[in-house]
Scaffold this motif. Sequence first.
Motif, mmCIF file in Angstrom:
data_model
loop_
_atom_site.group_PDB
_atom_site.id
_atom_site.type_symbol
_atom_site.label_atom_id
_atom_site.label_comp_id
_atom_site.label_asym_id
_atom_site.label_seq_id
_atom_site.Cartn_x
_atom_site.Cartn_y
_atom_site.Cartn_z
ATOM 1 N N LEU A 14 0.821 -1.214 0.000
ATOM 2 C CA LEU A 14 0.000 0.000 0.000
ATOM 3 C C LEU A 14 0.856 1.267 0.000
ATOM 4 N N PHE A 15 1.882 1.306 0.858
ATOM 5 C CA PHE A 15 2.651 2.553 0.952
ATOM 6 C C PHE A 15 3.584 2.741 -0.243
ATOM 7 N N PHE A 35 2.475 12.138 4.335
ATOM 8 C CA PHE A 35 1.049 12.270 4.027
ATOM 9 C C PHE A 35 0.237 12.085 5.306
ATOM 10 N N ARG A 36 -0.972 12.628 5.289
ATOM 11 C CA ARG A 36 -1.817 12.520 6.479
ATOM 12 C C ARG A 36 -2.316 11.091 6.661
ATOM 13 N N ASP A 37 -2.354 10.655 7.928
ATOM 14 C CA ASP A 37 -2.889 9.335 8.233
ATOM 15 C C ASP A 37 -4.392 9.317 7.933
ATOM 16 N N ILE A 38 -4.856 8.235 7.327
ATOM 17 C CA ILE A 38 -6.264 8.136 6.924
ATOM 18 C C ILE A 38 -7.186 7.984 8.131
ATOM 19 N N SER A 39 -6.629 7.563 9.252
ATOM 20 C CA SER A 39 -7.427 7.364 10.462
ATOM 21 C C SER A 39 -6.736 8.074 11.632
ATOM 22 N N ASN A 85 6.463 2.073 14.788
ATOM 23 C CA ASN A 85 5.993 0.758 15.194
ATOM 24 C C ASN A 85 6.727 -0.300 14.373
ATOM 25 N N GLY A 117 3.140 -3.323 17.155
ATOM 26 C CA GLY A 117 1.834 -2.869 16.662
ATOM 27 C C GLY A 117 1.833 -2.395 15.225
ATOM 28 N N THR A 134 1.020 -2.464 11.437
ATOM 29 C CA THR A 134 -0.007 -3.102 10.600
ATOM 30 C C THR A 134 0.283 -2.971 9.106
ATOM 31 N N VAL A 135 1.072 -1.986 8.729
ATOM 32 C CA VAL A 135 1.462 -1.830 7.321
ATOM 33 C C VAL A 135 2.963 -2.103 7.231
ATOM 34 N N HIS A 193 7.356 3.332 8.325
ATOM 35 C CA HIS A 193 6.704 4.649 8.372
ATOM 36 C C HIS A 193 6.876 5.245 9.758
ATOM 37 N N HIS A 209 5.286 7.704 12.384
ATOM 38 C CA HIS A 209 4.083 8.462 12.740
ATOM 39 C C HIS A 209 4.500 9.752 13.429
HETATM 40 P P1 AMP Z 1 1.009 1.026 11.854
HETATM 41 O O1 AMP Z 1 -0.100 0.433 12.671
HETATM 42 O O2 AMP Z 1 2.107 1.643 12.642
HETATM 43 O O3 AMP Z 1 1.494 0.059 10.799
HETATM 44 O O4 AMP Z 1 0.347 2.261 11.111
HETATM 45 C C1 AMP Z 1 -0.247 2.191 9.857
HETATM 46 C C2 AMP Z 1 -0.990 3.467 9.685
HETATM 47 O O5 AMP Z 1 -1.324 3.617 8.323
HETATM 48 C C3 AMP Z 1 -2.308 3.540 10.476
HETATM 49 O O6 AMP Z 1 -2.272 4.650 11.359
HETATM 50 C C4 AMP Z 1 -3.351 3.702 9.383
HETATM 51 O O7 AMP Z 1 -4.419 4.535 9.763
HETATM 52 C C5 AMP Z 1 -2.537 4.287 8.240
HETATM 53 N N1 AMP Z 1 -3.073 4.058 6.920
HETATM 54 C C6 AMP Z 1 -3.546 2.892 6.417
HETATM 55 N N2 AMP Z 1 -3.938 3.047 5.148
HETATM 56 C C7 AMP Z 1 -3.709 4.358 4.828
HETATM 57 C C8 AMP Z 1 -3.914 5.160 3.654
HETATM 58 N N3 AMP Z 1 -4.436 4.637 2.527
HETATM 59 N N4 AMP Z 1 -3.569 6.461 3.703
HETATM 60 C C9 AMP Z 1 -3.060 6.998 4.838
HETATM 61 N N5 AMP Z 1 -2.832 6.293 5.968
HETATM 62 C C10 AMP Z 1 -3.156 4.995 5.963
#
Ligand code: AMP
Length: 114
Positions: free
Chosen positions: A5-6, A28-32, A87, A93, A95-96, A100, A102
């Motif tokens: 994704l990234f 870029f801004r976090d989507i959540s 992370n 923790g 997830t991607v 990255h 934060h």
């Molecule tokens: P982590 O849990 O440290 O891997 O953080 C992954 C971050 O990526 C989370 O805060 C998600 O909200 C963010 N994220 C996932 N998909 C997208 C996206 N398409 N655009 C921006 N941020 C995203």
Amino acid sequence: MDSCLFCRIANHEVPSDILYEDDSIVAFRDISPQAPVHFLVIPKKHINNIMEIEESDKELLGNILFNAQKIAKTEGCEEKGARFVLNCKTDGGQTVGHLHLHVLGKRMLYWPPG
Ligand code: AMP
Ligand code: ZN
């Protein structure tokens, strides 16, 4: 990595709210968002996580940190500060699976994390 994704965000194949970009990184801004300011800074090249950086990535990591603090300032976080978080893997923790950083600001955050 076509499926990452990234990587796809870095290649502009997936839209994102980009705050900064140069030859080697994108912010870029976090989507959540978990705070009023919450953005991510990534290397354009795919690196799974911080445990997999190499000697040759030192300048790249410096560029990520340097621009992270610059953007944090333009986002209004200079006076009260912000949290800069990497992370890593399951226990961290993550997830991607693309490195990255934060940056979270404009809200009081506590320590230790839950
Ligand atoms: P982590 O849990 O440290 O891997 O953080 C992954 C971050 O990526 C989370 O805060 C998600 O909200 C963010 N994220 C996932 N998909 C997208 C996206 N398409 N655009 C921006 N941020 C995203
Ligand atoms: Zn990737």
